[in-house]
Design an enzyme around this catalytic site. Structure first.
Site, mmCIF file in Angstrom:
data_model
loop_
_atom_site.group_PDB
_atom_site.id
_atom_site.type_symbol
_atom_site.label_atom_id
_atom_site.label_comp_id
_atom_site.label_asym_id
_atom_site.label_seq_id
_atom_site.Cartn_x
_atom_site.Cartn_y
_atom_site.Cartn_z
ATOM 1 N N ALA A 66 16.122 49.179 24.153
ATOM 2 C CA ALA A 66 15.755 50.518 24.626
ATOM 3 C C ALA A 66 16.539 51.533 23.814
ATOM 4 C CB ALA A 66 16.111 50.648 26.101
ATOM 5 N N GLY A 111 15.751 45.384 25.218
ATOM 6 C CA GLY A 111 14.305 45.603 25.364
ATOM 7 C C GLY A 111 13.486 44.953 24.260
ATOM 8 N N GLU A 114 13.094 41.532 25.361
ATOM 9 C CA GLU A 114 12.175 41.567 26.514
ATOM 10 C C GLU A 114 10.732 41.783 26.060
ATOM 11 O OE1 GLU A 114 14.840 44.467 28.257
ATOM 12 O OE2 GLU A 114 14.928 43.275 30.094
ATOM 13 N N GLU A 134 22.907 44.157 27.483
ATOM 14 C CA GLU A 134 22.997 45.308 28.390
ATOM 15 C C GLU A 134 24.344 45.421 29.120
ATOM 16 O OE1 GLU A 134 20.334 43.407 28.024
ATOM 17 O OE2 GLU A 134 18.533 44.647 27.967
HETATM 18 N N1 COA Z 1 18.947 52.735 20.590
HETATM 19 C C1 COA Z 1 19.062 53.813 19.797
HETATM 20 N N2 COA Z 1 19.456 53.751 18.521
HETATM 21 C C2 COA Z 1 19.768 52.540 18.039
HETATM 22 C C3 COA Z 1 19.675 51.362 18.801
HETATM 23 C C4 COA Z 1 19.241 51.494 20.149
HETATM 24 N N3 COA Z 1 19.093 50.441 20.953
HETATM 25 N N4 COA Z 1 20.067 50.319 18.040
HETATM 26 C C5 COA Z 1 20.375 50.821 16.840
HETATM 27 N N5 COA Z 1 20.196 52.159 16.838
HETATM 28 C C6 COA Z 1 20.425 53.094 15.725
HETATM 29 C C7 COA Z 1 21.898 53.316 15.457
HETATM 30 O O1 COA Z 1 22.416 54.295 16.341
HETATM 31 C C8 COA Z 1 21.851 53.771 14.031
HETATM 32 O O2 COA Z 1 21.414 55.122 13.997
HETATM 33 P P1 COA Z 1 22.203 56.204 13.071
HETATM 34 O O3 COA Z 1 22.012 55.694 11.670
HETATM 35 O O4 COA Z 1 21.481 57.489 13.347
HETATM 36 O O5 COA Z 1 23.624 56.169 13.505
HETATM 37 C C9 COA Z 1 20.738 52.940 13.432
HETATM 38 O O6 COA Z 1 19.936 52.518 14.528
HETATM 39 C C10 COA Z 1 21.224 51.693 12.710
HETATM 40 O O7 COA Z 1 22.012 50.945 13.612
HETATM 41 P P2 COA Z 1 23.512 50.444 13.285
HETATM 42 O O8 COA Z 1 24.209 50.194 14.580
HETATM 43 O O9 COA Z 1 24.162 51.364 12.322
HETATM 44 O O10 COA Z 1 23.190 49.048 12.558
HETATM 45 P P3 COA Z 1 24.136 47.784 12.439
HETATM 46 O O11 COA Z 1 23.516 46.885 11.429
HETATM 47 O O12 COA Z 1 25.541 48.184 12.215
HETATM 48 O O13 COA Z 1 24.078 47.071 13.883
HETATM 49 C C11 COA Z 1 22.980 46.257 15.853
HETATM 50 C C12 COA Z 1 22.883 46.521 14.353
HETATM 51 C C13 COA Z 1 21.606 45.826 16.350
HETATM 52 C C14 COA Z 1 23.987 45.117 16.127
HETATM 53 C C15 COA Z 1 23.453 47.534 16.587
HETATM 54 O O14 COA Z 1 22.623 48.615 16.156
HETATM 55 C C16 COA Z 1 23.382 47.462 18.075
HETATM 56 O O15 COA Z 1 24.226 46.832 18.699
HETATM 57 N N6 COA Z 1 22.374 48.147 18.680
HETATM 58 C C17 COA Z 1 22.244 48.254 20.114
HETATM 59 C C18 COA Z 1 21.767 46.948 20.718
HETATM 60 C C19 COA Z 1 21.706 47.089 22.226
HETATM 61 O O16 COA Z 1 22.696 47.240 22.906
HETATM 62 N N7 COA Z 1 20.477 46.999 22.772
HETATM 63 C C20 COA Z 1 20.228 47.090 24.166
HETATM 64 C C21 COA Z 1 19.839 48.462 24.552
HETATM 65 S S1 COA Z 1 19.509 48.579 26.289
#
Ligand code: COA
Length: 261
Positions: A66, A111, A114, A134
């Site tokens: 999400a 998500g 999911e 989450e």
């Molecule tokens: N929602 C909003 N933005 C997200 C996102 C999410 N779930 N996941 C990644 N992004 C965005 C980051 O904020 C970043 O944006 P920015 O460049 O404007 O700062 C961009 O996507 C790239 O992500 P980044 O975190 O820099 O990549 P990474 O390779 O270092 O890490 C992940 C990848 C997937 C491990 C990490 O992005 C992450 O943990 N994301 C969230 C996962 C999560 O908790 N999902 C459940 C949500 S309920």
């Protein structure tokens, strides 16, 4: 029709949907759910779409969950609606009576995992990563993660993954039965499309009836009523032209020519 957050293509007799917010790792925002909901309506109302593929744009993510920026604005009352809306769209997707295949091309977290689980079949690339992180954000999965992951991999494994927030790689997801196949990233779409073409070569109403019968288990887990539902659909397929064609083609030792009637 063009959409803000995804690319919808009708190819031959199947739909290809590409989640398209690569700069945000295809995070699922409200607009994306609106767009997906609209695509589902198109598919429900088409008589010549016999399968659907969902994938993510870029090589890094299917969907990283999400949209956390949008999610952050939730409170106790709006949070429930936030969860209900995404869940409703995913349930509509799962209830489609054509096969829905996720081609998971990278992160499928929260998500994203999911959404993949609300598809009927999951193919993944070797770099794919799955998880329900989450608890790291102070919430639990809200788009069916506690329910579908538990059904797919069993209670103990789902419990471990959800309460730890741990990520697993594609091989582990395959071992657990979360995904059907793992392919090198360069082959993922080709293998997925090959599978779809295989489905398209079968009798379309028979494929639809199979999906409907298997999906029935989500409505009613009782074996006797499931068997009765299956028999009803079996009877229906016996009344189709494709059934006559399929059986006659077998007897005449030739390939069937199905027309979807
Ligand atoms: N929602 C909003 N933005 C997200 C996102 C999410 N779930 N996941 C990644 N992004 C965005 C980051 O904020 C970043 O944006 P920015 O460049 O404007 O700062 C961009 O996507 C790239 O992500 P980044 O975190 O820099 O990549 P990474 O390779 O270092 O890490 C992940 C990848 C997937 C491990 C990490 O992005 C992450 O943990 N994301 C969230 C996962 C999560 O908790 N999902 C459940 C949500 S309920």
């Amino acid at each position: 029709m063009s959409y803000e957050t995804l690319i919808y293509e009708k190819r031959k007799n199947y739909a290809l949907v590409t989640l398209n917010r690569p700069e945000k790792l295809n995070a699922l925002n409200k607009q994306l759910f609106d767009d997906l909901d609209s695509v589902i309506s198109i598919i429900e109302n088409s008589s010549d779409i016999y399968a659907m593929i969902i994938t993510g744009s870029g090589e890094k993510a299917f969907a990283a969950g999400a949209d956390i920026k949008e999610l952050n604005a939730s409170d106790a009352s709006t949070g429930e609606r936030f969860s209900q809306y995404g869940s409703k769209v995913m349930e509509r997707l799962e209830k489609l009576n054509i096969p829905v295949i996720a081609a998971v091309n990278g992160f499928a977290l929260g998500g994203g995992c999911e959404l993949a689980m609300s598809c009927h079949i999951r193919f993944a690339s070797e770099n794919a990563k799955f998880g329900q992180p989450e608890v790291n954000l102070g919430i639990l999965p809200g788009y069916g993660g506690t329910q579908r992951l538990t059904r797919l991999v069993g209670k103990a494994v789902a419990m471990e993954l959800i309460i730890s927030g741990n990520m697993i790689n594609a091989d582990e997801a395959y071992r657990l039965g979360l995904i059907n196949h793992v392919y090198p990233q360069s082959e993922l779409m080709q293998k997925t499309e090959e599978f779809v073409n295989l489905i398209l070569s079968k009798a379309p109403l028979a494929v639809k009836a199979s999906v409907e019968a298997i999906n029935y288990i989500d409505k009613n887990n009782d074996l006797s009523s499931g068997l009765a539902f299956e028999s009803k659909l079996f009877g229906k397929t016996c009344g189709t032209s494709d059934f006559k064609e399929g059986t006659i083609a077998f007897l005449e030792k030739r390939k069937p020519n199905f027309i979807g009637k």
